[in-house]
Design a protein around this motif. Structure first.
Motif, PDB file in Angstrom:
ATOM      1  N   GLN A 197       0.826  -1.201   0.000  1.00 30.59           N
ATOM      2  CA  GLN A 197       0.000   0.000   0.000  1.00 30.59           C
ATOM      3  C   GLN A 197       0.859   1.249   0.000  1.00 30.59           C
ATOM      4  OE1 GLN A 197      -0.596   2.582   2.447  1.00 30.59           O
ATOM      5  NE2 GLN A 197      -2.141   3.447   1.115  1.00 30.59           N
ATOM      6  N   ASP A 198       0.369   2.297  -0.658  1.00 33.80           N
ATOM      7  CA  ASP A 198       1.013   3.602  -0.619  1.00 33.80           C
ATOM      8  C   ASP A 198       0.050   4.629  -1.196  1.00 33.80           C
ATOM      9  OD1 ASP A 198       3.078   5.324   0.043  1.00 33.80           O
ATOM     10  OD2 ASP A 198       4.083   5.115  -1.883  1.00 33.80           O
ATOM     11  N   GLU A 199       0.428   5.902  -1.094  1.00 33.57           N
ATOM     12  CA  GLU A 199      -0.349   6.992  -1.651  1.00 33.57           C
ATOM     13  C   GLU A 199       0.529   7.780  -2.612  1.00 33.57           C
ATOM     14  OE1 GLU A 199       0.479   7.144   1.713  1.00 33.57           O
ATOM     15  OE2 GLU A 199      -1.191   5.929   2.388  1.00 33.57           O
ATOM     16  N   SER A 200      -0.121   8.492  -3.529  1.00 34.00           N
ATOM     17  CA  SER A 200       0.605   9.359  -4.440  1.00 34.00           C
ATOM     18  C   SER A 200      -0.236  10.598  -4.712  1.00 34.00           C
ATOM     19  CB  SER A 200       0.895   8.634  -5.748  1.00 34.00           C
ATOM     20  OG  SER A 200       1.702   9.437  -6.582  1.00 34.00           O
ATOM     21  N   ARG A 201       0.419  11.748  -4.730  1.00 29.92           N
ATOM     22  CA  ARG A 201      -0.293  12.990  -5.013  1.00 29.92           C
ATOM     23  C   ARG A 201      -0.322  13.230  -6.513  1.00 29.92           C
ATOM     24  NH1 ARG A 201       1.615  18.190  -1.944  1.00 29.92           N
ATOM     25  NH2 ARG A 201       3.492  17.683  -3.091  1.00 29.92           N
ATOM     26  N   MET A 202      -1.481  13.589  -7.016  1.00 27.22           N
ATOM     27  CA  MET A 202      -1.679  13.913  -8.426  1.00 27.22           C
ATOM     28  C   MET A 202      -2.299  15.296  -8.488  1.00 27.22           C
ATOM     29  SD  MET A 202      -1.051  11.017 -10.094  1.00 27.22           S
ATOM     30  CE  MET A 202      -0.878   9.302  -9.687  1.00 27.22           C
TER      31      MET A 202
ATOM     32  N   GLY B  21     -13.169  -9.526   1.170  1.00 27.94           N
ATOM     33  CA  GLY B  21     -14.141 -10.556   1.540  1.00 27.94           C
ATOM     34  C   GLY B  21     -13.622 -11.407   2.685  1.00 27.94           C
ATOM     35  N   ASP B  22     -13.572 -12.733   2.485  1.00 33.56           N
ATOM     36  CA  ASP B  22     -13.108 -13.661   3.523  1.00 33.56           C
ATOM     37  C   ASP B  22     -11.593 -13.819   3.547  1.00 33.56           C
ATOM     38  OD1 ASP B  22     -15.651 -14.149   4.437  1.00 33.56           O
ATOM     39  OD2 ASP B  22     -15.965 -15.862   3.096  1.00 33.56           O
ATOM     40  N   ASP B  23     -10.898 -13.255   2.569  1.00 32.46           N
ATOM     41  CA  ASP B  23      -9.441 -13.397   2.511  1.00 32.46           C
ATOM     42  C   ASP B  23      -8.768 -12.599   3.626  1.00 32.46           C
ATOM     43  OD1 ASP B  23      -9.890 -14.866   0.252  1.00 32.46           O
ATOM     44  OD2 ASP B  23      -9.233 -13.312  -1.143  1.00 32.46           O
ATOM     45  N   ILE B  24      -7.579 -13.060   4.019  1.00 32.09           N
ATOM     46  CA  ILE B  24      -6.745 -12.377   5.003  1.00 32.09           C
ATOM     47  C   ILE B  24      -5.574 -11.760   4.234  1.00 32.09           C
ATOM     48  CG2 ILE B  24      -5.321 -12.645   7.072  1.00 32.09           C
ATOM     49  CD1 ILE B  24      -8.207 -13.337   7.607  1.00 32.09           C
ATOM     50  N   ALA B  25      -5.214 -10.517   4.570  1.00 31.30           N
ATOM     51  CA  ALA B  25      -4.135  -9.847   3.845  1.00 31.30           C
ATOM     52  C   ALA B  25      -3.038  -9.380   4.788  1.00 31.30           C
ATOM     53  CB  ALA B  25      -4.686  -8.657   3.076  1.00 31.30           C
ATOM     54  N   LEU B  26      -1.803  -9.666   4.405  1.00 31.16           N
ATOM     55  CA  LEU B  26      -0.644  -9.019   5.012  1.00 31.16           C
ATOM     56  C   LEU B  26      -0.431  -7.766   4.192  1.00 31.16           C
ATOM     57  CD1 LEU B  26       1.716 -12.113   5.327  1.00 31.16           C
ATOM     58  CD2 LEU B  26       0.357 -11.059   7.125  1.00 31.16           C
ATOM     59  N   LEU B  27      -0.500  -6.595   4.826  1.00 31.01           N
ATOM     60  CA  LEU B  27      -0.430  -5.328   4.114  1.00 31.01           C
ATOM     61  C   LEU B  27       0.858  -4.603   4.476  1.00 31.01           C
ATOM     62  CD1 LEU B  27      -1.957  -3.297   2.267  1.00 31.01           C
ATOM     63  CD2 LEU B  27      -2.844  -2.274   4.360  1.00 31.01           C
ATOM     64  N   GLN B  28       1.776  -4.524   3.509  1.00 35.18           N
ATOM     65  CA  GLN B  28       3.031  -3.817   3.742  1.00 35.18           C
ATOM     66  C   GLN B  28       2.808  -2.334   3.535  1.00 35.18           C
ATOM     67  OE1 GLN B  28       6.638  -5.452   2.072  1.00 35.18           O
ATOM     68  NE2 GLN B  28       7.410  -3.402   1.650  1.00 35.18           N
ATOM     69  N   ILE B  29       3.156  -1.539   4.549  1.00 32.96           N
ATOM     70  CA  ILE B  29       2.966  -0.093   4.513  1.00 32.96           C
ATOM     71  C   ILE B  29       4.271   0.598   4.867  1.00 32.96           C
ATOM     72  CG2 ILE B  29       0.502  -0.144   5.060  1.00 32.96           C
ATOM     73  CD1 ILE B  29       1.218   0.373   7.985  1.00 32.96           C
ATOM     74  N   ASP B  30       4.393   1.867   4.467  1.00 30.28           N
ATOM     75  CA  ASP B  30       5.551   2.634   4.911  1.00 30.28           C
ATOM     76  C   ASP B  30       5.235   3.233   6.283  1.00 30.28           C
ATOM     77  OD1 ASP B  30       3.919   4.840   4.394  1.00 30.28           O
ATOM     78  OD2 ASP B  30       4.869   5.279   2.480  1.00 30.28           O
TER      79      ASP B  30
ATOM     80  N   ALA C  67      12.140   2.406   7.253  1.00 26.79           N
ATOM     81  CA  ALA C  67      12.035   3.810   6.860  1.00 26.79           C
ATOM     82  C   ALA C  67      12.947   4.120   5.677  1.00 26.79           C
ATOM     83  CB  ALA C  67      12.389   4.699   8.048  1.00 26.79           C
ATOM     84  N   TYR C  68      12.499   5.008   4.834  1.00 27.76           N
ATOM     85  CA  TYR C  68      13.262   5.500   3.674  1.00 27.76           C
ATOM     86  C   TYR C  68      13.674   4.385   2.718  1.00 27.76           C
ATOM     87  CZ  TYR C  68      13.451   9.367   6.925  1.00 27.76           C
ATOM     88  OH  TYR C  68      13.107  10.333   7.827  1.00 27.76           O
ATOM     89  N   CYS C  69      12.795   3.418   2.505  1.00 22.99           N
ATOM     90  CA  CYS C  69      13.074   2.308   1.585  1.00 22.99           C
ATOM     91  C   CYS C  69      11.924   2.106   0.597  1.00 22.99           C
ATOM     92  CB  CYS C  69      13.322   1.024   2.361  1.00 22.99           C
ATOM     93  SG  CYS C  69      14.787   1.055   3.364  1.00 22.99           S
ATOM     94  N   PRO C  70      11.598   3.107  -0.218  1.00 18.58           N
ATOM     95  CA  PRO C  70      10.482   2.936  -1.153  1.00 18.58           C
ATOM     96  C   PRO C  70      10.740   1.848  -2.191  1.00 18.58           C
ATOM     97  CG  PRO C  70      11.685   4.937  -1.653  1.00 18.58           C
ATOM     98  CD  PRO C  70      12.239   4.407  -0.357  1.00 18.58           C
ATOM     99  N   GLN C  71      12.014   1.506  -2.426  1.00 15.69           N
ATOM    100  CA  GLN C  71      12.324   0.469  -3.403  1.00 15.69           C
ATOM    101  C   GLN C  71      11.810  -0.908  -2.973  1.00 15.69           C
ATOM    102  OE1 GLN C  71      14.491   2.153  -1.571  1.00 15.69           O
ATOM    103  NE2 GLN C  71      16.127   0.853  -0.810  1.00 15.69           N
TER     104      GLN C  71
END
Length: 166
Positions: free
Chosen positions: A19-24, A90-99, A122-126
């Protein structure tokens, strides 16, 4: 991961999401242009600062992605996004990697039961594949001038896999 799958129970899929966000916005994203030697390129540029945020999640293993638009980056909007992603799973379970953005680590967040957060260093967007997704989306609007936000609605947020930008 198989041991975790057994703990989750039968009929539930374990998914690894990023997951991440981006400004447009309306400000022109510059890009390279080809001219003959010695010719100064002439391009139109808009300096309008009206913008919005795209919150997104991708699953690289399947190509599944989901995005929503919000007026700003905040814990409240991130909570709304989490709740929507949770219902999409739905019924699925998610591991969500976030910054480690402040909106992601807010004490006011109530994580849905089917989403398990994992903070990347931290500081590892790659380490986050959604960064490439944002580059792909922004490649469609580089060099274009928009007078209103409705012009940015042409963003390729639902392209089939394998399709490349123009």
């Amino acid at each position: 991961m198989l041991a975790l799958q057994e703990l989750l129970g039968q009929g539930k899929r374990l998914r690894y999401l990023f997951q991440d966000e981006s400004r447009m916005g309306l400000k022109t994203e510059p890009r390279r242009i080809v001219t003959t030697r010695g010719v100064q390129p002439m391009v139109r540029v808009a300096w309008k600062r009206q913008s919005f945020w795209l919150y997104g999640v991708v699953e690289p293993m399947t190509g599944w992605h989901f995005c929503l638009e919000y007026p700003k980056l905040s814990a409240q909007h991130f909570q709304e996004f989490l709740d929507t992603v949770s219902s999409q799973l739905g019924d699925d379970i998610a591991l969500l990697q976030i910054d480690q953005a402040a909106a992601h680590l807010s004490y006011n967040l109530k994580w849905p039961e089917n989403i398990i957060p994992i903070c990347q260093p931290a500081y590892c967007p790659q380490l986050n594949p959604i960064e490439r997704f944002w580059l792909f989306v922004k490649s469609y609007i580089k060099g274009q001038v928009f007078n209103t936000r409705s012009g940015t609605s042409r963003l390729p947020l639902a392209l089939p896999l394998g399709q490349s930008p123009p």
